[in-house]
Design a protein around this motif. Structure first.
Motif, PDB file in Angstrom:
ATOM      1  N   LEU A   1      26.500  31.979  28.389  1.00  0.00           N
ATOM      2  CA  LEU A   1      26.995  33.313  28.721  1.00  0.00           C
ATOM      3  C   LEU A   1      27.682  33.223  30.078  1.00  0.00           C
ATOM      4  CD1 LEU A   1      27.225  36.360  28.309  1.00  0.00           C
ATOM      5  CD2 LEU A   1      24.922  36.602  29.253  1.00  0.00           C
ATOM      6  N   SER A   2      28.978  33.514  30.107  1.00  0.00           N
ATOM      7  CA  SER A   2      29.791  33.335  31.307  1.00  0.00           C
ATOM      8  C   SER A   2      30.210  34.709  31.836  1.00  0.00           C
ATOM      9  CB  SER A   2      31.026  32.484  30.957  1.00  0.00           C
ATOM     10  OG  SER A   2      31.449  31.677  32.014  1.00  0.00           O
ATOM     11  N   VAL A   3      29.698  35.091  33.021  1.00  0.00           N
ATOM     12  CA  VAL A   3      29.874  36.427  33.580  1.00  0.00           C
ATOM     13  C   VAL A   3      30.761  36.336  34.819  1.00  0.00           C
ATOM     14  CG1 VAL A   3      28.698  38.466  34.485  1.00  0.00           C
ATOM     15  CG2 VAL A   3      27.566  37.047  32.757  1.00  0.00           C
ATOM     16  N   HIS A   4      31.887  37.048  34.812  1.00  0.00           N
ATOM     17  CA  HIS A   4      32.869  36.851  35.883  1.00  0.00           C
ATOM     18  C   HIS A   4      33.388  38.153  36.476  1.00  0.00           C
ATOM     19  CE1 HIS A   4      32.848  32.579  35.185  1.00  0.00           C
ATOM     20  NE2 HIS A   4      32.969  32.806  33.894  1.00  0.00           N
ATOM     21  N   LEU A   5      34.075  37.994  37.622  1.00  0.00           N
ATOM     22  CA  LEU A   5      34.643  39.143  38.318  1.00  0.00           C
ATOM     23  C   LEU A   5      35.756  39.779  37.497  1.00  0.00           C
ATOM     24  CD1 LEU A   5      37.023  38.203  41.272  1.00  0.00           C
ATOM     25  CD2 LEU A   5      36.480  36.609  39.425  1.00  0.00           C
ATOM     26  N   SER A   6      36.112  40.976  37.901  1.00  0.00           N
ATOM     27  CA  SER A   6      37.060  41.800  37.156  1.00  0.00           C
ATOM     28  C   SER A   6      38.350  41.066  36.805  1.00  0.00           C
ATOM     29  CB  SER A   6      37.400  43.052  37.967  1.00  0.00           C
ATOM     30  OG  SER A   6      38.444  43.776  37.343  1.00  0.00           O
ATOM     31  N   ALA A   7      38.721  41.161  35.533  1.00  0.00           N
ATOM     32  CA  ALA A   7      39.990  40.567  35.080  1.00  0.00           C
ATOM     33  C   ALA A   7      41.186  41.287  35.695  1.00  0.00           C
ATOM     34  CB  ALA A   7      40.073  40.632  33.554  1.00  0.00           C
ATOM     35  N   GLU A   8      40.973  42.492  36.227  1.00  0.00           N
ATOM     36  CA  GLU A   8      42.053  43.215  36.905  1.00  0.00           C
ATOM     37  C   GLU A   8      42.359  42.605  38.278  1.00  0.00           C
ATOM     38  OE1 GLU A   8      43.785  45.622  35.662  1.00  0.00           O
ATOM     39  OE2 GLU A   8      42.595  46.374  33.983  1.00  0.00           O
ATOM     40  N   MET A   9      41.414  41.799  38.790  1.00  0.00           N
ATOM     41  CA  MET A   9      41.525  41.271  40.145  1.00  0.00           C
ATOM     42  C   MET A   9      41.736  39.767  40.201  1.00  0.00           C
ATOM     43  SD  MET A   9      40.972  44.014  42.047  1.00  0.00           S
ATOM     44  CE  MET A   9      40.291  43.508  43.606  1.00  0.00           C
ATOM     45  N   SER A  10      41.445  39.078  39.109  1.00  0.00           N
ATOM     46  CA  SER A  10      41.505  37.614  39.101  1.00  0.00           C
ATOM     47  C   SER A  10      41.744  37.110  37.685  1.00  0.00           C
ATOM     48  CB  SER A  10      40.184  37.044  39.647  1.00  0.00           C
ATOM     49  OG  SER A  10      40.067  35.661  39.382  1.00  0.00           O
ATOM     50  N   GLY A  11      42.312  35.915  37.586  1.00  0.00           N
ATOM     51  CA  GLY A  11      42.520  35.275  36.287  1.00  0.00           C
ATOM     52  C   GLY A  11      41.326  34.467  35.818  1.00  0.00           C
TER      53      GLY A  11
END
Length: 288
Positions: free
Chosen positions: A87-97
Motif C-alpha cells: 500500500l503506497s500512500v503519497h502526497l497530493s497529486a495536485e502538488m507533486s508527480g
C-alpha cells in the motif's frame, strides 16, 4: 515482516525516522536540486538547514519526484523480501508527480500495489500512513487500510503561516496574482491545504497576530475530537516551540496524553515555503 502487506510513503510525509522504522513503514525520498546538485531528501542528503541557507542566498532550489523506475525497484525489493501486497500512500497529486510515478511503477510490480493520493501535504500524509498500518496490524485488508488512509487524510486540517508567498509563487504552488497582492499589502498570509492544493485562508498584519490566529484556528479545527497534533517549521524553532506548548495546554483533553510533535519541516516542502514558515496539522483519530 514477511507475509504481511507493507505500507510505503514518501519523505514529505514527515514521519520521524524512529516512528517509520518501528511501524514498518518504508519511506521513499523525493529529491532537492540546489544549484546543479541533486540530493535525496534526508539527513544524509538534503536537510532543512541546507535549503534554508540556499534560499537566503538566492541560490536556485527546486524539487523532483522519485522516478517510476525507482519506485518499481522499491516495490520489487519488498516483494522479494516476502511482502504479498503493498500500500503506497503519497502526497497530493495536485502538488507533486509522486502519485503518478507510483501508478506507473505498479505496472511492473510483481505483487499487487494499491496507491493512495492523500490529497494532503506533510505530516497529514504521515498520519494517513500510520492509520493504514493500524488497520493492517488489526488484521484488516489492504483495501480497508487504503480507505482508512484516505479517511484520516480527509479529516486532517493542515494550516500554515509563511513570511512571504514568494517561494510558493516560484514553485507554482500559488498564483502570481495572490503572491503579488500579499506582497503589496505587506501582510502575513495564513494558508491551508484544501482539495489537495494550497489556498489562502486569511491575511494578518503582523507575525505575532498571524501565529495567534493560527493557534485559534487549530483549536477550532480540533473541536471536541481526539486528535494527533504536529507543529512544523523552517528556521523558526522558537516560535514553533512556543506555539506547540500553547496548543498542548489548550488541547490537552483532545490529545489524551499524546505528545505534540514539533520539528523542522523536511527539505522538499521547505524549498516551497521558505524560512520562517510555521505549520500545524491537526489530525482527528479514526473511530475504532
Amino acid at each position: 515482516m514477511p507475509g504481511t502487506a507493507v505500507v510505503v510513503t514518501d519523505s514529505t510525509a514527515s514521519l520521524p525516522a524512529d516512528v517509520a522504522e518501528s511501524r514498518g513503514i518504508v519511506v521513499v525520498p523525493l529529491q532537492v536540486v540546489i544549484g546543479a546538485t541533486v540530493y535525496d531528501e534526508g539527513p544524509e542528503g538534503a536537510t532543512p538547514e541546507m535549503v534554508a541557507e540556499a534560499l537566503r542566498e538566492f541560490r536556485p532550489v527546486s524539487t523532483s519526484r522519485p522516478s517510476p523506475a525507482y519506485l518499481a525497484e522499491v516495490y520489487a525489493k519488498l516483494a522479494a523480501d516476502g511482502a504479498p501486497e503493498i500500500l503506497s500512500v503519497h502526497l497530493s497529486a495536485e502538488m507533486s508527480g509522486t502519485y503518478e510515478s507510483a501508478l506507473l511503477a505498479v505496472r511492473d510490480a510483481p505483487v499487487p500495489v494499491t496507491v493512495v493520493d492523500s490529497r494532503q501535504v506533510g505530516v497529514a500524509t504521515g498520519y494517513a500512513a500510520l492509520s493504514a498500518v493500524d488497520v493492517l496490524g488489526a488484521g484488516g485488508s489492504v483495501a480497508e487500510a487504503a480507505e482508512a488512509a484516505r479517511a484520516r487524510a480527509d479529516a486532517a486540517t493542515s494550516l500554515f503561516y509563511v513570511d512571504t508567498l514568494e517561494y510558493l509563487r516560484r514553485g507554482g504552488r500559488i498564483g502570481a496574482t495572490a503572491a503579488l497582492v500579499g506582497g503589496a499589502l505587506a501582510v502575513k498570509p495564513l494558508l491551508r491545504i484544501q482539495d489537495g492544493r494550497v489556498v489562502s485562508l486569511d491575511r494578518v498584519r503582523t507575525s505575532a497576530r498571524a501565529l495567534s490566529r493560527l493557534e485559534d484556528l487549530v483549536v477550532e479545527a480540533a473541536g471536541e475530537q481526539r486528535v494527533d497534533l504536529c507543529v512544523s517549521h523552517l528556521a523558526n524553532p522558537d516560535r514553533a516551540g512556543d506555539l506547540a506548548g500553547r496548543l498542548a495546554e489548550r488541547l490537552a483533553d483532545n490529545l489524551g496524553g499524546r505528545e505534540v510533535w514539533c520539528g523542522e519541516l523536511g527539505a522538499v516542502l521547505g524549498a516551497h515555503v521558505g524560512p520562517g514558515m510555521v505549520a500545524v496539522c491537526v489530525a482527528p483519530l479514526l473511530r475504532s
